[in-house]
Enzyme design. Structure first.
Site, PDB file in Angstrom:
ATOM      1  N   ASP A 259     -10.948   2.317   3.906  1.00 19.34           N
ATOM      2  CA  ASP A 259     -11.338   0.929   3.618  1.00 19.34           C
ATOM      3  C   ASP A 259     -12.852   0.781   3.439  1.00 19.34           C
ATOM      4  O   ASP A 259     -13.327  -0.245   2.971  1.00 19.34           O
ATOM      5  CB  ASP A 259     -10.908   0.031   4.786  1.00 19.34           C
ATOM      6  CG  ASP A 259      -9.682  -0.792   4.431  1.00 19.34           C
ATOM      7  OD1 ASP A 259      -9.410  -0.971   3.238  1.00 19.34           O
ATOM      8  OD2 ASP A 259      -9.017  -1.264   5.377  1.00 19.34           O
TER       9      ASP A 259
ATOM     10  N   GLN B  57      -4.955  -1.835   9.460  1.00 17.48           N
ATOM     11  CA  GLN B  57      -4.799  -3.154   8.837  1.00 17.48           C
ATOM     12  C   GLN B  57      -5.388  -4.238   9.743  1.00 17.48           C
ATOM     13  O   GLN B  57      -5.047  -4.327  10.921  1.00 17.48           O
ATOM     14  CB  GLN B  57      -3.301  -3.415   8.580  1.00 17.48           C
ATOM     15  CG  GLN B  57      -3.013  -4.691   7.845  1.00 17.48           C
ATOM     16  CD  GLN B  57      -3.542  -4.691   6.405  1.00 17.48           C
ATOM     17  OE1 GLN B  57      -3.367  -3.758   5.657  1.00 17.48           O
ATOM     18  NE2 GLN B  57      -4.231  -5.765   6.045  1.00 17.48           N
TER      19      GLN B  57
ATOM     20  N   LYS C 160       0.837  -1.205   0.000  1.00 13.88           N
ATOM     21  CA  LYS C 160       0.000   0.000   0.000  1.00 13.88           C
ATOM     22  C   LYS C 160       0.872   1.255   0.000  1.00 13.88           C
ATOM     23  O   LYS C 160       0.556   2.246  -0.652  1.00 13.88           O
ATOM     24  CB  LYS C 160      -0.941  -0.024   1.210  1.00 13.88           C
ATOM     25  CG  LYS C 160      -2.079  -1.023   1.017  1.00 13.88           C
ATOM     26  CD  LYS C 160      -2.819  -1.356   2.281  1.00 13.88           C
ATOM     27  CE  LYS C 160      -3.793  -2.508   2.009  1.00 13.88           C
ATOM     28  NZ  LYS C 160      -4.429  -3.050   3.213  1.00 13.88           N
TER      29      LYS C 160
END
Ligand code: NDP
Length: 280
Positions: free
Chosen positions: A120, A97, A53
């Site tokens: 997200d 994460q 990322k």
């Protein structure tokens, strides 16, 4: 029939090129898009994802801020970190994460992320916005799935769409997005009776299960568009999807490969969410 290959890597690269110029334009106005990535613990897979990322951000000019925390961090300390990031004007997108260590409630952490910085798209407020059709940060994988269906050039309206898998991060939101485009949507899961009979009715089939090669050619309608979300690591480290690619490619009109299918698109949509947040 030999299916058209829906190459997610190429599409993601094209999207990144377009994002690069949008990032440039923002920078000229004094806005430097920033993504905060929070990694708790030392899960090797998570470490790889975070590295990828970071590299993606560098490619398009988004600044990535890394927050590495030991697995012993308390839930409260992590909530405080998220609050700091919510209040930080340099940061337009926040990603925590997953998975988190067991003593930390993922839901509590996701709920804490400012919905407008929720890169997200997992905050329940964004899930609710998605369900009601309001403008929202879309979960990255389902958003990538929709782009790949668009690439296939088929109309979703009125088509039979079958999603196999009902997780909160892939199956359910993918089904809602297809419904939003006026597909006639069926969701299958581990208790679905006669799965093949249901999948065979699909004009558009999305597999998001996590079982290597489970969707075989006899389960697919000739001419269907098949999107394979699955990522299953076999012995020897080879990664395959949920769809038996070679067999299904003979029946489908279009199919995503694994790798180079949905995976790169998921990463591109994360950048897109961050960029859109910065543009807002
Ligand atoms: P989950 O394990 O959360 O969900 C799997 C779903 O599959 C569940 O709804 C489960 O049903 C269903 N299922 C399990 N067995 C069967 C079966 N035999 N028949 C029908 N349905 C079944 O997985 P995720 O949604 O998180 O991920 C799915 C796959 O996608 C994984 O391989 C994952 O690695 C991959 N993935 C890929 C991404 C990418 O960027 N390419 C991003 C995210 C995930 P039930 O609810 O009844 O248990």
């Amino acid at each position: 029939m030999s299916a058209v290959v829906l190459n997610g890597k190429d599409l993601a690269d094209r999207m990144k090129e377009e994002m690069k110029s949008r990032v440039e334009a923002l920078k000229k106005k004094g806005v430097n898009p920033g993504l905060a990535v929070v990694l708790v613990g030392d899960n090797p897979a998570s470490q790889i994802y975070v590295r990828m990322k970071k590299k993606d951000c560098e490619e398009v000019g988004i600044i990535s801020y890394e927050y590495l925390r030991d697995k012993t961090i308390s839930e409260n300390e992590l909530l405080e970190l998220v609050q700091e990031l919510n209040d930080d004007d340099r940061i337009h997108g926040i990603l925590v994460q997953l998975p988190l260590p067991e003593h930390i409630s993922e839901l509590k952490i996701l709920e804490k992320i400012d919905p407008d910085k929720d890169a997200d798209g997992f905050n329940p407020i964004n899930m609710g916005r998605l369900l009601t059709g309001a403008d929202s940060m879309l979960p990255c994988t389902p958003a990538g799935v929709m782009e790949l269906i668009k690439l296939a050039g088929v109309e979703i309206k009125g088509r039979n769409c079958v999603v196999v898998g009902r997780s909160n991060i892939v199956g359910k939101p993918a089904a809602v997005l297809l419904l939003r485009e006026h597909g006639t949507v069926t969701i299958c899961h581990s208790r679905t009776a006669d799965l093949g009979e249901v999948t065979k009715r699909a004009d558009i089939l999305v597999a998001a299960v996590g079982r290597a090669n489970m969707i075989t050619a006899d389960m697919v309608k000739p001419g269907a568009v098949v999107i394979d979300v699955g990522m299953n690591r076999l012995e020897g480290n080879k990664v395959v999807g949920d769809v038996d690619y070679d067999g299904v490619a003979e029946v489908a009109s279009a199919i995503t490969p694994v790798p180079r299918g949905v995976g790169p698109m998921t990463r591109a949509m994360l950048l897109m969410n961050t960029l859109k947040a910065a543009e807002r």
